[in-house]
Scaffold this active site. Structure first.
Site, PDB file in Angstrom:
ATOM      1  N   LYS A  10       0.836  -1.199   0.000  1.00 30.47           N
ATOM      2  CA  LYS A  10       0.000   0.000   0.000  1.00 30.47           C
ATOM      3  C   LYS A  10       0.884   1.268   0.000  1.00 30.47           C
ATOM      4  CE  LYS A  10      -4.017  -2.205   2.193  1.00 30.47           C
ATOM      5  NZ  LYS A  10      -4.838  -2.264   3.437  1.00 30.47           N
ATOM      6  N   TYR A  50     -12.445  -2.095  -3.648  1.00 26.41           N
ATOM      7  CA  TYR A  50     -12.940  -2.170  -2.277  1.00 26.41           C
ATOM      8  C   TYR A  50     -14.465  -2.084  -2.196  1.00 26.41           C
ATOM      9  CZ  TYR A  50      -8.307  -2.004  -0.047  1.00 26.41           C
ATOM     10  OH  TYR A  50      -7.036  -2.295   0.406  1.00 26.41           O
ATOM     11  N   ASN A 113      -1.960   0.141   7.148  1.00 20.69           N
ATOM     12  CA  ASN A 113      -1.486  -1.197   7.518  1.00 20.69           C
ATOM     13  C   ASN A 113      -0.656  -1.887   6.448  1.00 20.69           C
ATOM     14  OD1 ASN A 113      -3.597  -1.762   5.837  1.00 20.69           O
ATOM     15  ND2 ASN A 113      -4.736  -3.043   7.276  1.00 20.69           N
ATOM     16  N   HIS A 116      -1.879  -5.356   1.425  1.00 20.62           N
ATOM     17  CA  HIS A 116      -3.137  -6.035   1.133  1.00 20.62           C
ATOM     18  C   HIS A 116      -2.830  -7.449   0.652  1.00 20.62           C
ATOM     19  CE1 HIS A 116      -7.112  -6.914  -0.594  1.00 20.62           C
ATOM     20  NE2 HIS A 116      -6.425  -7.508  -1.542  1.00 20.62           N
ATOM     21  N   GLU A 127      -9.487  -9.892  -7.926  1.00 20.73           N
ATOM     22  CA  GLU A 127      -8.516  -8.799  -7.774  1.00 20.73           C
ATOM     23  C   GLU A 127      -7.427  -8.861  -8.839  1.00 20.73           C
ATOM     24  OE1 GLU A 127      -9.349  -8.588  -2.942  1.00 20.73           O
ATOM     25  OE2 GLU A 127      -7.447  -9.406  -3.653  1.00 20.73           O
TER      26      GLU A 127
HETATM   27  P1  IDP Z   1      -7.798  -6.885   5.270  1.00 19.29           P
HETATM   28  O1  IDP Z   1      -6.975  -5.878   4.493  1.00 19.29           O
HETATM   29  O2  IDP Z   1      -7.033  -7.443   6.438  1.00 19.29           O
HETATM   30  O3  IDP Z   1      -8.411  -7.951   4.405  1.00 19.29           O
HETATM   31  P2  IDP Z   1     -10.459  -5.687   5.420  1.00 19.29           P
HETATM   32  O4  IDP Z   1     -11.413  -5.906   6.538  1.00 19.29           O
HETATM   33  O5  IDP Z   1     -10.743  -6.344   4.109  1.00 19.29           O
HETATM   34  O6  IDP Z   1      -8.997  -6.074   5.958  1.00 19.29           O
HETATM   35  O7  IDP Z   1     -10.354  -4.108   5.210  1.00 19.29           O
HETATM   36  C1  IDP Z   1      -9.714  -3.590   4.079  1.00 19.29           C
HETATM   37  C2  IDP Z   1      -8.822  -2.451   4.493  1.00 19.29           C
HETATM   38  O8  IDP Z   1      -9.625  -1.385   5.008  1.00 19.29           O
HETATM   39  C3  IDP Z   1      -7.841  -2.751   5.614  1.00 19.29           C
HETATM   40  O9  IDP Z   1      -6.664  -3.401   5.192  1.00 19.29           O
HETATM   41  C4  IDP Z   1      -7.550  -1.367   6.145  1.00 19.29           C
HETATM   42  O10 IDP Z   1      -6.626  -0.672   5.315  1.00 19.29           O
HETATM   43  C5  IDP Z   1      -8.914  -0.693   6.015  1.00 19.29           C
HETATM   44  N1  IDP Z   1      -9.631  -0.798   7.282  1.00 19.29           N
HETATM   45  C6  IDP Z   1     -10.326  -1.844   7.760  1.00 19.29           C
HETATM   46  N2  IDP Z   1     -10.842  -1.586   8.970  1.00 19.29           N
HETATM   47  C7  IDP Z   1     -10.459  -0.332   9.269  1.00 19.29           C
HETATM   48  C8  IDP Z   1     -10.688   0.530  10.412  1.00 19.29           C
HETATM   49  O11 IDP Z   1     -11.332   0.157  11.392  1.00 19.29           O
HETATM   50  N3  IDP Z   1     -10.136   1.775  10.351  1.00 19.29           N
HETATM   51  C9  IDP Z   1      -9.420   2.217   9.280  1.00 19.29           C
HETATM   52  N4  IDP Z   1      -9.191   1.443   8.198  1.00 19.29           N
HETATM   53  C10 IDP Z   1      -9.705   0.192   8.195  1.00 19.29           C
HETATM   54 MG    MG Z   2      -9.847  -7.751   2.884  1.00 16.47          MG
END
Ligand code: IDP
Ligand code: MG
Length: 150
Positions: A10, A50, A113, A116, A127
């Site tokens: 990312k 997304y 984070n 992905h 994807e």
């Molecule tokens: P993942 O990336 O671990 O699969 P997902 O639930 O699919 O997690 O969420 C996609 C992305 O959305 C996350 O990687 C993160 O960047 C963002 N995200 C998810 N939950 C939160 C949150 O509570 N606060 C801010 N960003 C979030």
């Molecule tokens: Mg995800």
């Protein structure tokens, strides 16, 4: 089962010079890169990518984040590749991600984070199709293949 999975460094991972660290961890696990490119995600593509999160409280921030700078898009292949990458990544919220995982070692906030990875083979295929043409995903064998299976 030999699978392909979609992985993306990312924008924060690129800015924080974590491309090599992330690629290195995936390589060391035994996974094989079959596509890699740097990319700047346009907004409409980010929204399609997304789509499952549309309406959630973090959605607008997520779209701004993922379009805020270049990303590195990759396809990695190997036995159980989808789950292997998910376990290397660690939990979505880096505060809960185990030490030793990519997120647990490099990040602090769920909104930044670093990486992905697809959550299932079907989403991996979706994807990959969004980010790559067929001819960009390379079919080749590597010399270590025999040493990565029983
Ligand atoms: P993942 O990336 O671990 O699969 P997902 O639930 O699919 O997690 O969420 C996609 C992305 O959305 C996350 O990687 C993160 O960047 C963002 N995200 C998810 N939950 C939160 C949150 O509570 N606060 C801010 N960003 C979030
Ligand atoms: Mg995800």
């Amino acid at each position: 089962m030999i699978e392909k999975t979609f992985v993306m460094v990312k924008p924060d991972g690129v800015q924080r010079s974590l491309i090599g660290e992330i690629v290195g961890r995936l390589e060391r696990r035994g996974l094989k890169p079959v596509a890699i490119k740097m990319y700047r995600m346009p907004r409409d593509l980010a929204e399609r990518f997304y789509a499952e999160h549309k309406g959630k409280q973090f959605y607008d921030g997520l779209i701004n984040y993922i379009t805020s700078g270049p990303v590195v898009c990759m396809v990695w292949e190997g036995e159980g590749a989808v789950a292997a990458v998910r376990s290397l990544m660690g939990k979505t919220n880096p505060a809960e991600a185990a030490p030793g995982t990519i997120r647990g070692d490099t990040a602090l906030h769920p909104g930044k984070n670093v990486i992905h990875g697809s959550d299932a083979p079907a989403s991996a295929q979706r994807e990959i199709n969004l980010l790559f043409n067929d001819y960009e995903v390379i079919d080749y064998s590597r010399i270590d293949a025999e040493w990565l299976k029983e």
